[in-house]
Design a protein around this motif. Structure first.
Motif, short mmCIF file in Angstrom:
data_model
loop_
_atom_site.label_atom_id
_atom_site.label_comp_id
_atom_site.label_asym_id
_atom_site.label_seq_id
_atom_site.Cartn_x
_atom_site.Cartn_y
_atom_site.Cartn_z
N MET A 153 0.85 -1.18 0.00
CA MET A 153 0.00 0.00 0.00
C MET A 153 0.90 1.24 0.00
N LEU A 154 0.46 2.23 -0.73
CA LEU A 154 1.17 3.50 -0.80
C LEU A 154 0.23 4.59 -0.33
N SER A 155 0.62 5.30 0.71
CA SER A 155 -0.20 6.40 1.21
C SER A 155 0.30 7.70 0.61
N LEU A 156 -0.63 8.55 0.23
CA LEU A 156 -0.32 9.88 -0.32
C LEU A 156 -1.02 10.91 0.56
N LEU A 157 -0.27 11.50 1.45
CA LEU A 157 -0.82 12.45 2.40
C LEU A 157 -0.30 13.84 2.07
N LEU A 158 -1.19 14.82 2.04
CA LEU A 158 -0.78 16.19 1.70
C LEU A 158 0.26 16.73 2.67
N ARG A 159 0.29 16.23 3.87
CA ARG A 159 1.26 16.72 4.87
C ARG A 159 2.66 16.14 4.66
N ASP A 160 2.80 15.10 3.85
CA ASP A 160 4.11 14.50 3.60
C ASP A 160 4.87 15.28 2.54
N PRO A 161 6.19 15.34 2.65
CA PRO A 161 6.97 16.07 1.65
C PRO A 161 6.96 15.35 0.30
N VAL A 162 7.07 16.12 -0.77
CA VAL A 162 7.19 15.57 -2.12
C VAL A 162 8.59 14.98 -2.26
N PRO A 163 8.71 13.76 -2.79
CA PRO A 163 10.06 13.21 -2.96
C PRO A 163 10.86 14.00 -4.00
N GLU A 164 12.17 13.78 -4.04
CA GLU A 164 13.00 14.44 -5.04
C GLU A 164 12.65 13.90 -6.42
N LEU A 165 12.35 14.81 -7.34
CA LEU A 165 11.93 14.43 -8.68
C LEU A 165 13.08 14.64 -9.66
N LYS A 166 13.09 13.84 -10.72
CA LYS A 166 14.14 13.93 -11.74
C LYS A 166 13.71 14.88 -12.86
N ALA A 167 14.67 15.60 -13.42
CA ALA A 167 14.38 16.53 -14.52
C ALA A 167 13.95 15.76 -15.76
N TRP A 168 12.83 16.18 -16.37
CA TRP A 168 12.32 15.56 -17.59
C TRP A 168 12.38 16.52 -18.77
N GLY A 169 12.92 17.72 -18.59
CA GLY A 169 13.05 18.66 -19.69
C GLY A 169 11.86 19.58 -19.84
N THR A 170 11.46 19.81 -21.09
CA THR A 170 10.39 20.75 -21.41
C THR A 170 9.15 19.99 -21.87
N PRO A 171 8.00 20.67 -22.01
CA PRO A 171 6.81 20.00 -22.53
C PRO A 171 7.03 19.32 -23.88
N GLU A 172 7.94 19.86 -24.68
CA GLU A 172 8.21 19.26 -25.99
C GLU A 172 8.76 17.84 -25.85
N ASN A 173 9.41 17.53 -24.72
CA ASN A 173 9.90 16.17 -24.47
C ASN A 173 8.75 15.18 -24.30
N LEU A 174 7.55 15.68 -24.00
CA LEU A 174 6.36 14.83 -23.85
C LEU A 174 5.39 15.05 -25.01
N ARG A 175 5.89 15.56 -26.12
CA ARG A 175 5.07 15.88 -27.30
C ARG A 175 4.08 17.01 -27.03
N GLY A 176 4.44 17.88 -26.09
CA GLY A 176 3.63 19.05 -25.80
C GLY A 176 4.17 20.27 -26.51
N GLU A 177 3.58 21.42 -26.20
CA GLU A 177 3.99 22.68 -26.82
C GLU A 177 3.97 23.78 -25.76
N THR A 178 5.12 24.39 -25.51
CA THR A 178 5.20 25.50 -24.57
C THR A 178 4.51 26.71 -25.18
N LEU A 179 3.61 27.34 -24.41
CA LEU A 179 2.88 28.51 -24.88
C LEU A 179 3.38 29.80 -24.25
N GLU A 180 3.87 29.69 -23.00
CA GLU A 180 4.31 30.89 -22.28
C GLU A 180 5.24 30.49 -21.14
N GLY A 181 6.36 31.20 -21.02
CA GLY A 181 7.29 30.95 -19.92
C GLY A 181 8.34 29.91 -20.26
#
Length: 123
Positions: free
Chosen positions: A1-29
């Motif tokens: 079981m995996l609990s997801l509680l808002l009070r728990d810290p977010v784990p360290e996430l790995k860089a995935w690049g820009t939206p274009e890396n997921l076939r998306g399109e950056t519109l602003e920023g």
């Protein structure tokens, strides 16, 4: 079981690049994406994990069905097909169907969600 509680810290996430890396399109920023898979992969019936995006706007036609809960930040999601826009904050959830065109508008320094997705058709 995996609990997801808002009070728990977010784990360290790995860089995935820009939206274009997921076939998306950056519109602003200078949107940057981060993630951490915790179950499955694109070949699995179901996959789950963490995903984050920095402030800005981008478009993504969803390549999967998704249920997600925002755990940090604030964002607006707009379904381009219907024009519906909904503002989300920590604790809010959504369901997006495969093929839906969605504009992400991250309004906080970053928005972090926990997701469960399926690339498989539901028919």
């Amino acid at each position: 079981m995996l609990s997801l509680l808002l009070r728990d810290p977010v784990p360290e996430l790995k860089a995935w690049g820009t939206p274009e890396n997921l076939r998306g399109e950056t519109l602003e920023g200078d949107v940057r994406l981060f993630g951490l898979p915790i179950m499955g992969d694109g070949r699995s019936v179901l996959s789950a994990g963490w995903f984050a995006a920095t402030r800005g706007r981008y478009r993504l036609v969803y390549p999967f069905h998704e249920h997600a809960t925002l755990v940090e930040g604030e964002l607006a999601l707009t379904n381009e097909a219907t024009g519906q826009t909904v503002l989300y904050s920590a604790g809010d959830s959504w369901v997006i169907a495969k093929g839906e065109p969605v504009i992400w508008d991250v309004r906080s320094p970053r928005a972090v969600k926990h997701y469960m997705v399926s690339f498989h058709d539901l028919d």
